[in-house]
Scaffold this motif. Structure first.
Motif, PDB file in Angstrom:
ATOM      1  N   UNK A 414     -11.507  -1.669   6.007  1.00  0.00           N
ATOM      2  CA  UNK A 414     -13.300  -1.242   5.275  1.00  0.00           C
ATOM      3  C   UNK A 414     -13.378  -0.648   6.057  1.00  0.00           C
ATOM      4  N   UNK A 415     -15.000  -0.420   6.395  1.00  0.00           N
ATOM      5  CA  UNK A 415     -15.566   1.420   7.086  1.00  0.00           C
ATOM      6  C   UNK A 415     -15.690   0.826   8.510  1.00  0.00           C
ATOM      7  N   UNK A 416     -14.695   1.555   8.866  1.00  0.00           N
ATOM      8  CA  UNK A 416     -14.728   2.010  10.310  1.00  0.00           C
ATOM      9  C   UNK A 416     -16.253   2.230  10.873  1.00  0.00           C
ATOM     10  N   UNK A 417     -16.762   3.406  10.586  1.00  0.00           N
ATOM     11  CA  UNK A 417     -18.587   3.120  10.688  1.00  0.00           C
ATOM     12  C   UNK A 417     -18.973   2.509  11.000  1.00  0.00           C
ATOM     13  N   UNK A 418     -19.358   1.433  10.065  1.00  0.00           N
ATOM     14  CA  UNK A 418     -20.229   0.837  10.028  1.00  0.00           C
ATOM     15  C   UNK A 418     -19.564   0.407  11.461  1.00  0.00           C
TER      16      UNK A 418
END
Length: 548
Positions: A414-418
């Motif tokens: 999944x998106x670390x940045x989120x």
């Protein structure tokens, strides 16, 4: 009309509290004992006069006062000072309520509307209180000298029926009959017109008269007076109580499948009471605030899903306050309505981007609260990384990370940045452990807002600065498009082929033969390393992630 702001002074755990709230949905999350439930109790008390099912003015207790404030007062008394006796106040500020506008608030702002519920020392008992204080033996606050003051900012005395904003408190931890009846009364006052109330009063009176005139009651009254036991009185008989103009309210109860609601299961109670509180008012001018304590309690996942969907569809312009420990609740209802409570602050996610908000709504089942509530979080890419980090931490500190309040969360693609956007807004302490995949420039570009000159003090990206190729490992095995810059190759580079052969009970002759095995059995190998009594040399970037 809605609550725009709440100010507390010396109420329970809050010596001081001041927070603005959303006009619609407010989701209160946080660890135990940080005051989430206290906020709901304060709102309900100030709007209804009721505290845990009873009118507080009739049942005052010193336990509702902030303990620290009372201790400070006693300390000043023992030091020979003459401090002001402790008092508590709950200020509810409204966005728009002309009849409650005035300057009787803590800021003396004559432009604002609201009300104050206070518990203060009664002026009638000042002398007695002073004499009591002089005894010098005060251990608890003498609450018998205190009174409740309930007034609008315009200084007018108020009572619950005069307050244009009604409150409904749904608490799954209680199911007593009196609480159920009080709740039903609040609902009825919201959905019934004055004409309905008059008609119900007539129906109730007819019902009372029917009971009085029933042959069985008449016969019993005749027997009561037959032997002249009460000859000194004109008569003694059983009758109905006509003294209360609204006595029908205490007679009506809610039934579910012909069973009184207070005998139904707690999950059923939560669902029915929540839905009743969201029933649309007949009078469009009536406003209400709905207070829901941990709606996930006693509910299955499917029931929880249905209830959350109902709240989303039916809350309309009602203001809703929800406390929860459920990631599903906050993700589904919306992170932009979240207020994170800690021991000393409250933070909101109003600055969350629309994309990230939508992202977490789609991932309603993900444990977002784990990151929000942890002392420190380490985000990793997979199960193997998580196990190796656990091993590294145990080797270094002789205990697991969770024992120090550190949560290792596996994001699994999944998106670390989120998650880092969440961490930035909430000022959370987060470290990311990631592979460089052989392209340092791409990795640094991806995390450009969190490394080098843009690095945020509470967020750290941990990765290896080394780039390995096939030439750095022994063996002639053809591994295809093998990535030599992931966890397994870096572990092997930090240790020896012989060590891992012992741990995995293998006889691999070359590095590449072992890497092929580790690649095809990632989780099993990581678990074997975690369980092994052998001491493992941990790559530097992982050690950086576990630094305190």
């Amino acid at each position: 009309m809605y609550i725009s702001r709440i100010k507390l002074h010396n109420f329970k755990r809050f010596k001081s509290f001041d927070k603005e709230f959303n006009s619609g949905l407010n989701i209160l999350v946080g660890d135990n004992e940080v005051g989430k439930s206290t906020i709901l109790e304060a709102i309900h008390l100030a709007l209804s006069g009721m505290y845990r099912g009873r009118y507080l003015k009739n049942d005052l207790t010193h336990y509702i006062f902030n303990r620290e404030a009372i201790d400070e007062y006693f300390q000043k008394l023992r030091s020979g000072n003459n401090p002001r006796p402790p008092y508590l106040s709950i200020e509810i500020w409204f966005n728009d309520c002309p009849s409650f506008v005035g300057n009787t608030n803590s800021e003396s702002d004559a432009r604002k509307a609201g009300l104050t519920y206070s518990v203060v020392l009664s002026e009638d008992y000042l002398h007695e209180f002073d004499e009591y204080v002089k005894t010098g033996d005060m251990r608890t606050l003498p609450i018998e000298y205190y009174v409740v003051l309930w007034q609008s900012f315009r200084r007018d005395p108020v009572m619950s029926r005069k307050i244009p904003l009604k409150s409904f408190f749904i608490d799954g931890s209680t199911s007593q009959v009196n609480l159920s009846g009080a709740f039903i009364t609040h609902v009825l006052r919201n959905i019934l017109t004055d004409s309905d109330c008059v008609n119900l009063s007539h129906v109730h009176r007819e019902y009372q008269q029917y009971i009085e005139n029933h042959p069985q009651i008449k016969s019993l009254n005749e027997r009561l007076n037959a032997d002249g036991i009460f000859s000194e009185y004109e008569s003694v008989n059983l009758s109905s109580d006509y003294s209360s103009s609204r006595s029908w309210e205490t007679t009506l109860i809610a039934n579910v499948n012909s069973i009184p609601i207070h005998y139904a299961g707690k999950g059923c109670q939560i669902g029915v009471r929540t839905k009743l509180s969201l029933v649309k008012s007949v009078d469009e001018h009536k406003s209400a605030v709905v207070l829901i304590e941990e709606p996930e309690s006693h509910l299955s996942f499917s029931s929880m899903n249905r209830l959350i969907s109902f709240i989303q569809q039916k809350k309309g312009n009602r203001q809703v306050f929800i406390t929860t420990h459920s990631s599903f609740v906050i993700n589904k209802l919306g992170l932009n309505s979240l207020i994170l409570f800690s021991s000393d602050s409250q933070k909101s996610l109003l600055g969350l981007s629309t994309d990230t908000f939508d992202y977490f709504q789609r991932l309603a089942g993900y444990e977002t609260l784990r990151m929000l509530l942890s002392k420190r979080t380490i985000l990793v890419e997979g199960d193997s990384d998580e196990l190796i980090l656990q091993k590294a931490y145990f080797q270094q500190f002789n205990k697991l990370p969770i024992e120090d309040g550190i949560d290792i969360q596996c994001i699994r693609g999944l998106s670390f940045l989120r998650y880092l956007e969440l961490a930035t807004l909430m000022n959370l302490n987060v470290k990311v452990v990631t592979d460089n995949d052989g392209d340092l420039e791409a990795l640094k570009e991806k995390y450009i807002n969190y490394i080098a000159e843009n690095k945020k003090c509470n967020i750290e990206i941990c990765f290896s600065e080394q780039i390995f190729t096939a030439d750095d490992f022994s063996g002639e095995e053809a591994l295809g498009r093998f990535n030599f810059n992931t966890l397994e190759p870096l572990l092997l580079k930090s240790n020896s082929l012989a060590l891992f052969n012992r741990i995995f009970s293998k006889t691999c002759a070359t590095d590449k033969e072992l890497l092929k095995y580790m690649h095809n059995n990632k989780s099993e190998c990581a678990l074997a390393i975690f369980r092994s009594p052998e001491t493992i040399s941990i790559p530097e970037y992982i050690m950086k992630a576990i630094e305190k």
